[in-house]
Motif scaffolding. Structure first.
Motif, PDB file in Angstrom:
ATOM      1  N   THR A   1       0.843  -1.204   0.000  1.00 37.49           N
ATOM      2  CA  THR A   1       0.000   0.000   0.000  1.00 37.49           C
ATOM      3  C   THR A   1       0.873   1.247   0.000  1.00 37.49           C
ATOM      4  OG1 THR A   1      -1.808  -1.142   1.145  1.00 37.49           O
ATOM      5  CG2 THR A   1      -1.807   1.261   1.232  1.00 37.49           C
ATOM      6  N   LEU A   2       1.971   1.204   0.750  1.00 37.22           N
ATOM      7  CA  LEU A   2       2.874   2.354   0.793  1.00 37.22           C
ATOM      8  C   LEU A   2       3.618   2.535  -0.528  1.00 37.22           C
ATOM      9  CD1 LEU A   2       4.385   4.616   2.313  1.00 37.22           C
ATOM     10  CD2 LEU A   2       5.991   2.860   3.127  1.00 37.22           C
ATOM     11  N   THR A   3       4.288   1.490  -1.011  1.00 43.98           N
ATOM     12  CA  THR A   3       5.200   1.674  -2.147  1.00 43.98           C
ATOM     13  C   THR A   3       4.525   1.496  -3.506  1.00 43.98           C
ATOM     14  OG1 THR A   3       5.934  -0.629  -1.870  1.00 43.98           O
ATOM     15  CG2 THR A   3       7.258   1.085  -0.821  1.00 43.98           C
ATOM     16  N   ARG A   4       3.714   0.463  -3.683  1.00 50.68           N
ATOM     17  CA  ARG A   4       3.013   0.286  -4.956  1.00 50.68           C
ATOM     18  C   ARG A   4       1.677   1.014  -4.978  1.00 50.68           C
ATOM     19  NH1 ARG A   4       7.710  -1.762  -4.839  1.00 50.68           N
ATOM     20  NH2 ARG A   4       7.007  -3.294  -3.314  1.00 50.68           N
ATOM     21  N   GLY A   5       1.274   1.562  -3.831  1.00 52.80           N
ATOM     22  CA  GLY A   5       0.059   2.354  -3.778  1.00 52.80           C
ATOM     23  C   GLY A   5       0.359   3.840  -3.712  1.00 52.80           C
ATOM     24  N   VAL A   6       0.771   4.311  -2.544  1.00 53.43           N
ATOM     25  CA  VAL A   6       0.989   5.742  -2.324  1.00 53.43           C
ATOM     26  C   VAL A   6       2.121   6.283  -3.197  1.00 53.43           C
ATOM     27  CG1 VAL A   6       1.714   7.465  -0.627  1.00 53.43           C
ATOM     28  CG2 VAL A   6       0.048   5.706   0.014  1.00 53.43           C
ATOM     29  N   VAL A   7       3.287   5.619  -3.197  1.00 55.94           N
ATOM     30  CA  VAL A   7       4.428   6.125  -3.957  1.00 55.94           C
ATOM     31  C   VAL A   7       4.137   6.116  -5.455  1.00 55.94           C
ATOM     32  CG1 VAL A   7       6.837   5.720  -4.591  1.00 55.94           C
ATOM     33  CG2 VAL A   7       6.138   5.544  -2.204  1.00 55.94           C
ATOM     34  N   VAL A   8       3.548   5.051  -5.960  1.00 56.38           N
ATOM     35  CA  VAL A   8       3.188   4.993  -7.385  1.00 56.38           C
ATOM     36  C   VAL A   8       2.218   6.111  -7.731  1.00 56.38           C
ATOM     37  CG1 VAL A   8       1.890   3.639  -9.085  1.00 56.38           C
ATOM     38  CG2 VAL A   8       3.720   2.561  -7.773  1.00 56.38           C
ATOM     39  N   LYS A   9       1.232   6.346  -6.874  1.00 56.91           N
ATOM     40  CA  LYS A   9       0.282   7.433  -7.087  1.00 56.91           C
ATOM     41  C   LYS A   9       0.997   8.784  -7.137  1.00 56.91           C
ATOM     42  CE  LYS A   9      -3.339  10.233  -6.521  1.00 56.91           C
ATOM     43  NZ  LYS A   9      -4.127  10.670  -7.691  1.00 56.91           N
ATOM     44  N   LEU A  10       1.895   9.033  -6.215  1.00 59.42           N
ATOM     45  CA  LEU A  10       2.623  10.305  -6.171  1.00 59.42           C
ATOM     46  C   LEU A  10       3.500  10.483  -7.407  1.00 59.42           C
ATOM     47  CD1 LEU A  10       3.651  10.311  -2.397  1.00 59.42           C
ATOM     48  CD2 LEU A  10       2.104  11.935  -3.500  1.00 59.42           C
ATOM     49  N   MET A  11       4.163   9.446  -7.823  1.00 62.71           N
ATOM     50  CA  MET A  11       5.032   9.542  -8.996  1.00 62.71           C
ATOM     51  C   MET A  11       4.225   9.767 -10.265  1.00 62.71           C
ATOM     52  SD  MET A  11       8.232   9.335  -8.115  1.00 62.71           S
ATOM     53  CE  MET A  11       9.061   8.827  -9.629  1.00 62.71           C
ATOM     54  N   ARG A  12       3.124   9.063 -10.401  1.00 59.06           N
ATOM     55  CA  ARG A  12       2.285   9.241 -11.587  1.00 59.06           C
ATOM     56  C   ARG A  12       1.628  10.616 -11.609  1.00 59.06           C
ATOM     57  NH1 ARG A  12      -0.550   3.201 -11.683  1.00 59.06           N
ATOM     58  NH2 ARG A  12       1.139   2.165 -12.857  1.00 59.06           N
ATOM     59  N   SER A  13       1.265  11.133 -10.444  1.00 56.93           N
ATOM     60  CA  SER A  13       0.636  12.452 -10.380  1.00 56.93           C
ATOM     61  C   SER A  13       1.568  13.536 -10.889  1.00 56.93           C
ATOM     62  CB  SER A  13       0.214  12.775  -8.941  1.00 56.93           C
ATOM     63  OG  SER A  13      -0.836  11.928  -8.526  1.00 56.93           O
ATOM     64  N   ALA A  14       2.879  13.324 -10.748  1.00 56.03           N
ATOM     65  CA  ALA A  14       3.864  14.298 -11.228  1.00 56.03           C
ATOM     66  C   ALA A  14       4.235  14.062 -12.688  1.00 56.03           C
ATOM     67  CB  ALA A  14       5.110  14.247 -10.355  1.00 56.03           C
ATOM     68  N   GLY A  15       3.653  13.062 -13.314  1.00 52.71           N
ATOM     69  CA  GLY A  15       3.868  12.842 -14.743  1.00 52.71           C
ATOM     70  C   GLY A  15       5.103  12.050 -15.107  1.00 52.71           C
ATOM     71  N   TYR A  16       5.698  11.337 -14.163  1.00 54.00           N
ATOM     72  CA  TYR A  16       6.896  10.565 -14.467  1.00 54.00           C
ATOM     73  C   TYR A  16       6.568   9.373 -15.366  1.00 54.00           C
ATOM     74  CZ  TYR A  16       9.622  13.063 -10.958  1.00 54.00           C
ATOM     75  OH  TYR A  16      10.289  14.027 -10.260  1.00 54.00           O
ATOM     76  N   ARG A  17       7.543   8.993 -16.178  1.00 56.18           N
ATOM     77  CA  ARG A  17       7.397   7.775 -16.984  1.00 56.18           C
ATOM     78  C   ARG A  17       7.368   6.557 -16.054  1.00 56.18           C
ATOM     79  NH1 ARG A  17       8.109   9.094 -22.261  1.00 56.18           N
ATOM     80  NH2 ARG A  17       9.207  11.055 -22.688  1.00 56.18           N
ATOM     81  N   GLU A  18       6.758   5.497 -16.551  1.00 55.27           N
ATOM     82  CA  GLU A  18       6.554   4.320 -15.708  1.00 55.27           C
ATOM     83  C   GLU A  18       7.854   3.641 -15.306  1.00 55.27           C
ATOM     84  OE1 GLU A  18       3.503   2.868 -14.327  1.00 55.27           O
ATOM     85  OE2 GLU A  18       3.166   5.009 -14.689  1.00 55.27           O
ATOM     86  N   ILE A  19       8.906   3.761 -16.105  1.00 53.81           N
ATOM     87  CA  ILE A  19      10.184   3.174 -15.691  1.00 53.81           C
ATOM     88  C   ILE A  19      10.702   3.893 -14.443  1.00 53.81           C
ATOM     89  CG2 ILE A  19      11.591   4.643 -17.222  1.00 53.81           C
ATOM     90  CD1 ILE A  19      13.440   2.175 -17.575  1.00 53.81           C
ATOM     91  N   SER A  20      10.471   5.207 -14.348  1.00 54.96           N
ATOM     92  CA  SER A  20      10.861   5.952 -13.151  1.00 54.96           C
ATOM     93  C   SER A  20       9.950   5.618 -11.982  1.00 54.96           C
ATOM     94  CB  SER A  20      10.817   7.461 -13.430  1.00 54.96           C
ATOM     95  OG  SER A  20      11.731   7.819 -14.447  1.00 54.96           O
ATOM     96  N   VAL A  21       8.665   5.436 -12.270  1.00 52.31           N
ATOM     97  CA  VAL A  21       7.717   5.033 -11.227  1.00 52.31           C
ATOM     98  C   VAL A  21       8.153   3.712 -10.608  1.00 52.31           C
ATOM     99  CG1 VAL A  21       5.320   4.361 -10.769  1.00 52.31           C
ATOM    100  CG2 VAL A  21       5.798   6.264 -12.321  1.00 52.31           C
ATOM    101  N   ALA A  22       8.503   2.752 -11.471  1.00 52.89           N
ATOM    102  CA  ALA A  22       8.934   1.434 -10.994  1.00 52.89           C
ATOM    103  C   ALA A  22      10.231   1.536 -10.199  1.00 52.89           C
ATOM    104  CB  ALA A  22       9.118   0.488 -12.185  1.00 52.89           C
TER     105      ALA A  22
END
Length: 273
Positions: A140-161
């Motif tokens: 929930t923390l890393t694949r939930g909250v962190v992924v949400k925060l990274m995607r909200s800033a428009g990062y590419r998925e390789i950076s999200v991962a």
């Protein structure tokens, strides 16, 4: 009015997303988790005696369960709960199933390599409960909250991962404070980074956070039970190769991750394509 403005500022801060807000979220969670372990768990642990099942409940399940509650409260305060546990905004190609199959295969090998009679039902149940708590909170923390925060800033998925996996690995660096030696910790950090990539791929290809939670929940208890109560059936040696295979698969598959989720930002701007 002040309360409304405060709430709006809270929402605006987190909705902007980004890697450093992800770092803040993980750091604050870790600090609160450690604080709860000291304040709540330590007094209980002092009273349980030598019961191994009770020790697992108190040392592992209880603190991480409290951490999971904190994450739920955080998500509710931002109205993110439905989004975190709902369908994902981007899916993945077929090859991402490799990131599901490899940790699942070794989890099954671990399960088949445990001497259940020696472990006893109390210990097995305690580890299963602890695994669910660990899988829920950490995913929930890393694949939930962190992924949400990274995607909200428009990062590419390789950076999200990569960022979500790096922060997941960083959570385990605290094992140095509990007496784990440096070399073992470094190996663990490399493994947890690669394992995090596999969990990200599980999120992408299944489209829902519940699946990396469950896959993660199957890994920790089966690994711990096999290490403590190995069965004499010859499978433990094969199962023990899992860490190296996961490291190889995770690091290789990271290279091929593509895509971007361009979510609207809190300030009304759309991230650059």
């Amino acid at each position: 009015m002040a309360s409304h403005e405060q709430a709006s500022a809270w929402h605006r801060f987190w909705e902007r997303g980004g890697w450093w807000r992800s770092l803040v979220a993980v750091a604050v969670y870790y600090a609160l988790y450690q604080g709860l372990s000291i304040v709540v768990v330590s007094p209980v642990a002092a009273s349980i005696g030598e019961d191994p099942a009770a020790a697992i409940w108190v040392d592992y399940a209880l603190p991480i369960a409290l951490g999971g509650v904190l994450l739920i409260l955080f998500a509710c305060s931002l109205g993110w709960l439905r989004g975190l546990f709902g369908p994902q905004p981007i899916r993945g190609p077929w090859w991402m199933w490799i990131g599901v199959a490899v940790p699942l295969l070794f989890a099954l090998l671990h399960v088949a390599s445990i001497d259940y009679a020696r472990a006893g039902p109390g210990v097995v149940i305690a580890w299963l409960a602890a695994g669910l708590c660990i899988g829920f909170a950490e995913e929930t923390l890393t694949r939930g909250v962190v992924v949400k925060l990274m995607r909200s800033a428009g990062y590419r998925e390789i950076s999200v991962a990569a960022v979500s996996s790096a922060l997941f690995a960083a959570l385990h660096a605290g094992n140095l404070l509990s007496g784990q030696d440096l070399l073992s910790t470094v190996i663990q950090l490399v493994y947890t980074f690669a394992f995090g990539i596999c969990m990200y791929l599980t999120l992408r290809v299944t489209g829902n956070l519940i699946w990396p939670i469950l896959l993660h929940a199957s890994t920790d208890p089966s690994t711990s039970l096999m290490a403590a109560y190995p069965a004499d059936n010859g499978l433990a040696g094969v199962a023990g190769l899992g860490n190296f295979v996961v490291i190889f698969v995770g690091l290789v598959l990271l290279i091929f991750i593509r895509g971007r989720v361009a979510e609207p930002r809190a300030d009304g701007l759309t991230p650059d394509a």
